[in-house]
Design a protein around this motif. Structure first.
Motif: not given
Length: 328
Positions: A22, A26, A30-33, A35, A55-59
């Motif tokens: 990942g 960015y 926006k979001t970043a993923t 894992r 797995v995580r989604t970040l702002t």
């Protein structure tokens, strides 16, 4: 206007344990993923900020580094005994991947360790941990040995000797040679074949007797000393003063056997007994006779020049004789 971007880094604390994906530039807001992917034998533990999602989604707001931590999986080692009365095992439990476990097999008294189910013959066994593992230790039960012999030599054979599990019931058999019959085992038991319960190491001798054997020999009514049906020759010492010839008698083991006596005609001399069994088997026993040495050192008579010594007595040891004056 140009969009503001920052760089997000996803990394692994140890690439041998797992990988992190990942990392990229960015746009802020926006979001970043990202894992975490563990390697075989490992499992994801946490991110450096304490998050435990694989797995995580970040702002995205600022540039940041996220480190993935991995820990080895725990695998279960199970150890079993083929028979707990014959032996015990130890060393089972939970072990980390890539570690080693030491398992131990301890035989019970009188028993023997044979092998592990992975064919290792080491009672203290080191194994490499890569998965859940179950191993069984095999033990041999306590054993007892039966030793067999036959007497006299050549009279027959005994079968059934060997090493067997303690407590088992085994059969032993005595097989006589031609002209012989089984008499008994060395402990007096007459069963043939015979069942023996094994509680300890044991030895038995199968005793055979010739079909034309005697059970006793007497000389002038007195049993011959040290008589043994398997011994065919004997020696008898007669008193020094005995003048009559000895007479032997005998009894056969087979009551239907025929006995032929050949008595002594001289001393020293010998007598024989020929035994002819009903089966036709034949044996000859021999008794040799000798006369004992006399302990009588007395004289019966004493003469000089053919004349008797005057007043001779067997108890008198000293005499005086007057010779004529012309005696030369």
């Amino acid at each position: 206007p140009a969009l503001e971007t920052v760089y997000i880094i996803a990394q692994s604390e140890d690439n041998n344990k797992g990988r992190a994906y990942g990392s990229a530039s960015y746009v802020v807001g926006k979001t970043a993923t990202i894992r975490a992917v563990p390697n075989i034998g490992y499992e994801f533990s946490r991110w450096s900020d304490g998050n435990t999602d694989t797995v995580r989604t970040l702002t995205v707001s600022v540039a940041k580094t996220y480190t993935a931590y991995f820990s080895p999986k725990q695998y279960q080692v199970t150890v079993l005994s083929s028979n707990t009365e014959h032996g015990t095992v130890s060393g089972g439990g939970s072990y980390a991947y890539h570690s080693s476990a030491t398992i131990k097999a301890t035989p019970a008294a009188g028993c023997t360790f044979l092998r592990w189910s992975d064919d290792s013959t080491e009672p203290i066994h080191n194994i490499y941990i890569s998965s859940d593992t179950t191993l069984t230790a095999f033990f041999a039960p306590p054993t007892c040995r039966i030793a067999l012999s036959a007497t006299p030599i050549g009279a027959g054979t005994a079968t059934g000797a060997g090493e067997y599990e303690k407590g088992s019931v085994m059969q032993i058999t005595a097989t006589p040679a031609q002209d012989y019959a089984f008499a008994c085992w060395s402990d007096g038991n007459t069963d043939n074949p015979r069942s023996v319960t094994l509680t300890s190491d044991t030895a038995f001798a199968a005793q055979f007797i010739h079909e034309a054997a005697l059970s006793a020999i007497t000389c002038d009514g007195v049993p011959v000393e040290n008589f043994d049906p398997a011994v065919l020759e004997y020696s008898v010492t007669l008193p020094a003063t005995q003048t009559q010839l000895p007479v032997i008698a005998a009894t056969a083991v087979d009551v239907q056997a025929r006995l032929v006596f050949i008595q002594a005609t001289t001393v020293p001399g010998q007598a024989s007994v020929v035994v002819i069994a009903k089966s036709g088997a034949l044996q000859t026993y021999t008794v040799k006779f000798v006369r004992a040495l006399s302990s009588d050192a007395t004289l019966q008579a004493l003469t000089y020049n053919g004349l008797s010594v005057p007043n001779f007595k067997t108890t008198r040891l000293v005499y005086e004789v007057s010779l004529p004056s012309a005696t030369t």
